[in-house]
Design an enzyme around this catalytic site. Sequence first.
Site, PDB file in Angstrom:
ATOM      1  N   ASP B  41       0.885  -1.126   0.218  1.00  0.00           N
ATOM      2  CA  ASP B  41       0.057   0.021  -0.005  1.00  0.00           C
ATOM      3  C   ASP B  41       0.791   1.380   0.044  1.00  0.00           C
ATOM      4  O   ASP B  41       2.101   1.264   0.420  1.00  0.00           O
ATOM      5  CB  ASP B  41      -0.916  -0.126   1.266  1.00  0.00           C
ATOM      6  CG  ASP B  41      -1.789  -1.026   1.386  1.00  0.00           C
ATOM      7  OD1 ASP B  41      -2.346  -1.410   0.130  1.00  0.00           O
ATOM      8  OD2 ASP B  41      -2.043  -1.477   2.268  1.00  0.00           O
ATOM      9  N   ALA B  42       0.118   2.310  -0.439  1.00  0.00           N
ATOM     10  CA  ALA B  42       0.913   3.647  -0.423  1.00  0.00           C
ATOM     11  C   ALA B  42       1.413   3.851   0.871  1.00  0.00           C
ATOM     12  O   ALA B  42       2.547   4.391   0.751  1.00  0.00           O
ATOM     13  CB  ALA B  42       0.101   4.587  -1.076  1.00  0.00           C
TER      14      ALA B  42
END
Lengths: 1086, 189
Positions: B41-42
């Site tokens: 995930d970012a």
Amino acid sequence: MSYVFANQRYHDLHGSEGRFHAVLGRLVQKGSFENTTLIIPTGRRQRMLDRMITREMFALHKKPVPDIPMYTLEQFAKHVYSLIIPKGTYRIISDPYRNMLFEEAMVNVDLPFYRGLGTTLSRQTIDKCAEVLYGLRKDGILSSTLNSEVRSANPKDIHGIHDIARISDLSTILHEYEQILEREYLLDYPALLGLITQAIIEQPQSIRRYGTIIMDGFSEFTEPEWLFLDALERSETAFACFLEYDPENGPLFGNFDQTFGKLGNTGFKPHKMDFSEGVSEPLHNHLRHYLFSGKRPQAKPEFAQPFTILECINPQSEVDAIARYVRWIHSTQNIPLSDIVIAMRNPEQYSGLFREIFPLHGLPVNITDRPKLHTSPVIIAMFLLFDIIRHSCRIEDIRTILMNPYISLPGVKTTHELLQSFDEIIRTMRIKGGKGLKEWERSFNSFSLMLSRRLMNETMQIRPNGDVITRIEKKIEEVKQVSGVIKTLQELLIEEHTPCNPEEAINTMKSIIDKSGIVSYLEVLSKHQHQQVLVDIHQTSSELIERDVRAMRAFFLLLDEYKQLRMHRNPNIKASFKEHLERIVSIVHGSQFQIREKPGTGITVTSMEQIRELEYSTIILCGMHEGSSPLAYTADMFMGRELPDSEERHIRRERMSFYLSLVHHAPSNRPRTFLLTYPALSSDLHDLMRSHFLDELMLVTGMNAEEDICKQSFMNDERTPFLRYLTSKEEYIDVMMKQQHNLDHLVYKQIEKWTTSEQIKRKHAPTAIIPDKRHSFSITELNEYARCHYQYFAKRILRFAEEETSTMWMSALENGLFFHHVLHQFYTSPLFPINDRYVLKPLSMNPDKRDVYRGELFRIAEREFRMIDFQHPFMDIERQTIFGNPEKGIKGRLDMWFDMEWKNMQQSQYKPALFEISFGNKGDTIPAIDLGKGLFLKGKIDRIELSDDASSFVIADYKTGKNVPGNADINKGKEQQMPLYALAAQKFLQSEYGLEQCTPHHAVYYSLHNCTSKIVMDPEQKRSVALTPEELLPLSQNYVASIHAGDFELKAKKDQDCEHCSFMTLCRIHAIPPIRGEVGPDEEGT
Amino acid sequence: MLIAFHKPYGIISQFTSDGSKHGTLASFNLPRDVYPLGRLDADSEGLLLLTNESALNRDLLLPVHRHPRTYHAQVEGIPSQEDMTLLQNGTLIIQEHVVLPCNAQLIQNPMHQERIPSIRKRVHIPDTWLELTLYEGKNRQVRKMTAAIGHPTLRLIRVAIGKFLLKDLEPGAWKELDHKERLLVFERS
């Protein structure tokens, strides 16, 4: 089965000419489309038909082909409008502008349900209301209809309105929207259709110039479209609508039956055509008859033959498999890429993957999706700048601007260090953001001023501390850098409340975009792309540039539309810049931009709707899992209840979409192949279920799920040779290497040489330097060594930084600095005589001037406090703690300290004489004090108090923390400050001030926390266990000797000593045996 | 080619924008023909593998292979022994999915480089580092697991895949794995 619904005039002129393609064929034969107009559902089909007709006509007649009058329904409506409505009467608005008008309508009216107690509506509510209300308008529902429904609502009626408050709000908004359209002479699509429908009814001859109007490929119409068709049917123009519909399976997919019934009701005469009236493929007919019927009909083996169904691992692998398939059929069967199409129900899910993975296989890809404008990276970049204005300069907005590759602020070079400084400064200053650029500027100015004063104070000292000066200078430089960013933003942007008309607002926005470097960034990328220079962007850079430029173009067109329409409406009314921005946000949120189709270049990737009625030899349908195709049905409860039949209508529409992507109605004998793929897992590894549409297809074509579904994980399946197809030379090398194991070692050796070992260099290589013999020790150093030899080693020798903690309160350091500065300034103020180094006298306070002293102390403290008064919520509490609150009867620390000091002045025989005496530090005039056996001491004594006859002195130290050391700590050598300072002071009082006979008497800690004093090392104290400085000196000398000898051995300690140590992860304290007398949990019972 | 990349915070695991404000892998000068193996995930950091060998996708991502991934999670508060047992036993149900048992233990601060922007620490609430080795990789699984035991994740770093460790690869840096390192990636126990 085909039907043509035509008016009498069409039947009179053309009789029964057969199916649509037969009619087209005759027109092509004739070589002229004069007096004929075609209306087609999609632009893509329009372009494809145009190409097909042009080719065939030229092949037949060998002469230039005239323009073929072909429109989509919306284009046709606009064309009719331009023809029959006088110019300048109305203005047609775009979809995004329509959204903005809905928002405007919502702002204008009172909405008890949606707005409630608040004043603003969320973006989601605005978008959803606009979507629902436009849907109602498309279905021909007016505000008056909604209003009368609300008025006649019966709660007992299960099909009636239940959520009266909500529908009432919607009705109000819709009414206001209709009013705006009417007032401003604006037309959205339903209004446009309504207008021309009325015009055609009033003047049936007005559209004669279109000749025979033929519609084909439609399956559903909205209410205003029905009325328009009805008007066409009654006009004096021949009009026909072709419908591919079979009543036998009509209910199975699409909403043909409803369309069929409605067309019949509008006065059209349906004419049924059987298969003999046109060539049709057997598979097509078979699917039309049986798909979704739930029956297993007698299927010919050749029906299953064109289909390959492939279960893939995940979407990424799915796209990889499709890429191999495309390369494989292109290479082995010579199928041109432009004859292959990849379609999916929801292109947004897959377009990114196709963009990224296809180029890895050397495949040009032609993706024609319509992304939402507000998701485009370049638009995001633009709005980052506008967000500074919209959200009053939040921290995250500035940080994101600094990190955004598209934005290059003039004069600001974004580096990792700048980002670090930014983070550090906002943490130190406790800036919260969101209060406008001016507030940031104010904070920076206040902080810079404080730092400058500190620097000045430090440099003005008789013996300035070089380290402190360097630290402050560094901080000043960081603040300068970060405040530079804020200044640049201030110059670039405009104040949110600045009043401006639409033209001024749009010009300002364009100017901001221009100055932010976004356009020049794209130009540079484009230039590099042309020169084939490697830029820091991945494989699809040319398409990315196209994407950005198209988004930008769409955005500028919207800005221009806004400017023109708003200026047309209210040229003189000014609104705040922020208000204009909010309108633009609304417009952008409702708009999409198109990545154009590039016919003939690469493989087409598009949505299932876009390939209906198009002839491709290879069709790949991907994402065939439940939730994607068919799309999951979600009941839209926005209107307060689920609309009747909406689920049934949804599934029929989904079926229609699938069906139309498998068949096409143009006569053709070309064989077609289908690859249908689905991922077994989603990207985040959730299980996915195969689409039941595939099961339906297998059922009617005689396939079997167990046998006929191929799996990507079975590489050796003979039916899927494409999975083993290698698409790049690197893959060949890889496979070769795996087959010839002997090569492995050599090749990998080579690869090892190429790997970037430089990148794993340690950034902070430790430099193990044991202090040299002339090293001057500070008290902190010696105390650290006394506390833990290993901590000293980690911190002073390995030079690892300690973990910093930030707090919303004033830190201990800030508290200490504050009081030190205040007290130092107090005793060096004009109220006291100046002490010079030759005539040292203890200071005293005049007993009659208590208020004067107190006033001066508070004035100094107020001035100092202003310098550290940052934007943080606890500052008022800190102020109260320091200055007190007479209204609440709270006595401040400053007052308490003054009381204590005043009492001491009156009672004690020792009076303060010297303050902040620094020695041994860089720049100090007093050198480090040699205390013998290699112990050179440096430091800063907070205060020295002298007896009246200057025969003895007391070392005083201010403590800001709760814990104040006692004699026990001093005797154990844990706290060496007082004895060593006493000895040092004795030496420099002799050498610097000529006080030869002055000896240390005791030491005192002044607690600034609770304003008490604690005397230590006092020989006169009762039951004193205090040792003299001379007796304590050998302890410190031994520490110094150990340090010089490199003794940093880890000693067993109690757990609580290590609890807050920053170096716990380096330390192996838990690996060594516990100290004597303690039994660790592992040793229990042994 | 198999590449180990230290994905910094705020970067998505793809080369083209997803319509968010996050940065992409395109800014790190990675070789032109590689693609991420799996996702991070970012707002998570750490080890992301990239490759141009499609077969690796199957070897590493298919859940049936139960390939281990190790994470360091900085969580709010101090999880109790019962909390840790909940994590380890695989009894947590997250969005109708019973998570598989995993290895979870409290660790000392692993001294990862400071994140930019720094995490939101609360002065009066301590934080703790956990090391978790998972054999599945559902969406935001670690975050959901620690939240389920009442200790929300403040910072998440993937430090190992198989037996290959991120070690001192700096955020934003990458390297191509040699033969030995590749073997470590595929080692399971």
